[in-house]
Enzyme design. Structure first.
Site, mmCIF file in Angstrom:
data_model
loop_
_atom_site.group_PDB
_atom_site.id
_atom_site.type_symbol
_atom_site.label_atom_id
_atom_site.label_comp_id
_atom_site.label_asym_id
_atom_site.label_seq_id
_atom_site.Cartn_x
_atom_site.Cartn_y
_atom_site.Cartn_z
ATOM 1 N N HIS A 449 -51.518 44.533 -14.622
ATOM 2 C CA HIS A 449 -50.196 43.864 -14.434
ATOM 3 C C HIS A 449 -49.780 43.216 -15.915
ATOM 4 C CE1 HIS A 449 -48.013 39.977 -13.123
ATOM 5 N NE2 HIS A 449 -47.165 40.907 -12.891
ATOM 6 N N GLU A 461 -53.200 41.497 -16.729
ATOM 7 C CA GLU A 461 -54.197 41.025 -15.567
ATOM 8 C C GLU A 461 -54.604 42.415 -14.861
ATOM 9 O OE1 GLU A 461 -52.971 36.717 -13.527
ATOM 10 O OE2 GLU A 461 -51.318 38.528 -13.356
ATOM 11 N N ASN A 499 -48.811 34.280 -12.356
ATOM 12 C CA ASN A 499 -47.604 33.751 -11.307
ATOM 13 C C ASN A 499 -48.068 32.794 -10.457
ATOM 14 O OD1 ASN A 499 -45.974 35.420 -13.026
ATOM 15 N ND2 ASN A 499 -46.044 37.182 -11.511
#
Ligand code: NAI
Length: 669
Positions: A449, A461, A499
């Site tokens: 990610h 990530e 997030n």
């Protein structure tokens, strides 16, 4: 050539005398891959200096050459691991004094002292070679000098402030110390930090020998004296430097560059005075909370790099990216800029062409010659048919965020990919195991990610789905490190780590705006806390549609609940990308009114604003989203820009407020 050992009880150095009377001191720190100037190497260097002084007196030694015994790298600076042992200003002064005395002895050595540099030579390493009489470096791309101290909340403390000014003049020297930038050998020669360049490591030895025998001596900066001796000119220059520095860092958060400017302004007219006062201003910085926390951030970055296993046989070379939109094109470009060969696939050929063209800027920034740029362009291959799938080492999917479409895609990819290829999705909100459920071997899928903008965000990530193979997670980390990013292994939970902690912070700030609070004040308060950007401005930057989507996924907002965020999204005002969101955007900047706020008020509000982020960071730790508290802090600092000088959300909480309320209860439950 026959050589004699001059000192026999050294562990981190070797000191040999050749037949011409040149002493060769080779720094090769025992048991370490890099040369850091820790306590023992410094003590040994003191012995070397003493021995060479003696040899020079009795005519046995005609010169000294300092060189590195490591394959890559000269000196990476002082040993940061030892900094924490210095608890008081007095202890710092005690530690620095003998080192500075030794550097003076090197400078006053009756025979020539030459530094022969190949690879990185920074911080204390650069300070050491600036005390030598003559400096030779290889033109190799790995050879860089610089003063990264400001990044650790300090400035050069081994009299490098004065010596750098003597060599490069006040403007260039101060700029290098204030920015901490790494300088290539050719630029360092132009500046005056390096006196001579050679083509290769092999040529260093003979160049150094010649320099000793010819008694070469470096000149000093020609512009230095005029500016330095006149105090009004120095004051003017210092004020300009303060202005420039203030654009990048707040004095209350990052005092080091400002203290360095004070040192220059007050004592820059007399380099001996500057040397004498350097330690006095350096010591309080060294023991400050800011420097301690910035050193922590450095250690956290090392911790992230260590997530990639050592000694893995698998080396990623070819990457296939599917989806050439906002993320896919930039991921492809970044991999190419890191030396890989990339095939880029999309349903739409025009999108591929546009995505490839957009990488031109990155390539011109990264590659300084036409040949290198052309080679990079040749490594980025448009591949609408997906031919690259068969031979890629890493396959990254970055297509629309729709579960069934991603499922179908991986079902197909699985049949074409090499058996040892890494299969990864860049999804930001879907669960890896859900996407993998269509595959005949779901354990093959992981998440990789990236954050937007890819070129600027240091963290990636690496997501371990419920069924993901450990070996693939390891390879994912190795790939991320190979492209020069920091990998963070996170569990497949909504929002992963970054997030997940960012969303509650942003949504709480937007809820305040809904209640009528001044959004500009909110943003200013977050910056006063040390965030790189306020939460409302950040929402506009990310895109309000994306924010609303993430808010829904994490159960923080619900469609139909109203609120300004939803109204803006419904009216197509999505933030920066559409020219309007919470703010109106002109030329890439949010339009703001001229307002000033009371500092204490901003500080209070700033602490309140980050509270939801800290609470969520603690929850993520409790739920094991990443392995430990340091990794939570590392992820949040490198993924969101969370005030680095505060050392991370959990560290900040523990050092200022004690454990998060509720975490003890949860642990006890
Ligand atoms: P985008 O909409 O800009 O690009 C998606 C591209 O995929 C389009 O060019 C489309 O033509 C192509 N595409 C769709 N289906 C395809 C298929 N079956 N085969 C080949 N190409 C196909 O989307 P964006 O923003 O780049 O997002 C891509 C992925 O990255 C999503 O999963 C998103 O959640 C994730 N992501 C997005 C971030 C962002 O800030 N935009 C940040 C991190 C992750």
């Amino acid at each position: 050539m026959k050589e004699n050992e001059l000192l026999s009880d050294l562990k981190d150095w070797r000191l040999m005398l050749d037949q011409e009377g040149i002493a060769w001191a080779t720094f090769d720190r025992e048991g370490e891959s890099a040369n850091a100037l820790g306590r023992r190497p410094i003590e040994e260097l003191m012995k070397i200096v003493g021995r060479v002084e003696e040899g020079a007196r009795n005519g046995e030694v005609v010169g000294l050459v300092l060189q590195s015994g490591k394959e890559k790298g000269f000196i990476v600076g002082a040993d940061i691991r030892e900094f924490d042992e210095l608890k008081t200003e007095g202890a710092v002064m005690e530690a620095v004094r003998p080192v500075n005395a030794m550097l003076d002895r090197i400078e006053n050595m009756p025979v020539p002292v030459v530094a022969a540099v190949h690879g990185v030579c920074v911080g204390g390493g650069l300070e050491l070679i600036l005390a030598c009489h003559y400096r030779i470096a290889t033109r190799d791309d790995s050879t860089r000098v610089g003063f990264p101290e400001v990044k650790l909340g300090i400035f050069p403390g081994f009299n490098g402030t004065a010596r750098s000014i003597r060599q490069a003049g006040p403007l260039a020297a101060m700029e290098s110390m204030l920015t901490g930038r790494m300088i290539r050998a050719s630029a360092a020669k132009r500046m005056g930090y390096i006196d001579q360049l050679v083509d290769s490591r092999g040529a260093l030895h003979w160049a150094a020998r010649k320099a000793v025998l010819a008694k070469r001596k470096s000149g000093t900066a020609s512009t230095a004296m005029t500016l330095l001796t006149k105090s009004p000119a120095r004051k003017f220059v210092a004020n300009k430097m303060r202005e420039e520095t203030a654009k990048k860092a707040r004095e209350e958060h990052y005092p080091a560059p400002f203290r360095l400017i004070d040192l220059f302004e007050n004592y820059g007219g007399n380099l001996d005075a500057m040397k004498a006062h350097e330690t006095r201003l350096f010591a309080p910085l060294m023991v400050s909370e800011t420097s301690r926390n910035l050193r922590r951030v450095f250690r956290l970055s090392e911790l992230l790099k260590a997530q990639a296993p050592k000694g893995l046989q698998w080396k990623p070379v070819r990457v296939h990216v599917i989806g050439a939109g906002t993320m896919g094109a930039d991921i492809a470009g970044w991999c190419v800029a890191s030396g890989m060969e990339v095939t880029l696939q999309d349903l739409n050929e025009e999108v591929i062409a546009k995505g490839i063209k957009a990488q031109g800027r990155l390539f011109s920034k990264k590659f300084k010659t036409d040949a290198l740029r052309k080679a990079a362009e040749a490594r980025l291959i448009a591949d609408p048919a997906g031919n690259g799938l068969n031979h890629a080492d890493v396959i990254i999917e970055a297509i629309v965020e729709k579960l069934d479409i991603k499922q179908n895609l991986f079902k197909d990819i699985e049949t074409k990919a090499k058996p040892d290829a890494v299969l990864a999705s860049n999804t930001s909100s879907l669960m890896i195991e859900d996407i993998a459920s269509s595959m005949s071997n779901p354990s093959r899928l992981i998440g990789i990610h990236f954050f937007n903008p890819v070129a600027q965000m240091p963290l990636v990530e690496v997501i371990r789905g419920k069924n993901s193979n450990d070996a693939d997670v390891d390879k994912g980390c190795a790939f991320v490190t190979a492209i020069g990013k920091f990998p963070l292994i996170a569990k497949s939970v909504p929002g992963f780590l970054v997030n997940r902690v960012l969303a509650p912070y942003m949504m709480a700030a937007l809820a305040r705006v809904d209640k009528g609070e001044d959004m500009q004040k909110i943003d200013e308060a977050a910056r006063a806390f040390g965030m790189p950007m306020g939460p409302v401005e950040l929402a506009d930057n990310v895109g309000l549609d994306v924010c609303a989507h993430v808010g829904n996924i994490l159960g923080l907002t619900q469609e139909g609940q109203g609120g300004r965020l939803e109204r803006l999204v419904n009216s197509g005002r999505l933030g920066k990308k559409t020219g309007e969101g919470f703010y109106v955007w002109k030329d890439g900047k949010a339009e703001k009114k001229l307002e000033t706020y009371e500092r204490a008020e901003l500080e209070r509000l700033g602490v309140e604003l980050v509270e939801p982020l800290i609470v969520e960071a603690q929850k993520a730790l409790d739920e094991g989203v990443v392995a430990n508290a340091d990794l939570v802090d590392a992820g949040v600092i490198f993924g969101t820009g969370f005030a680095p000088f505060r050392g991370g959300p959990l560290h900040y909480k523990a050092t200022t407020q004690g454990p998060t309320p509720g975490s003890a209860a949860r642990a006890a439950a």
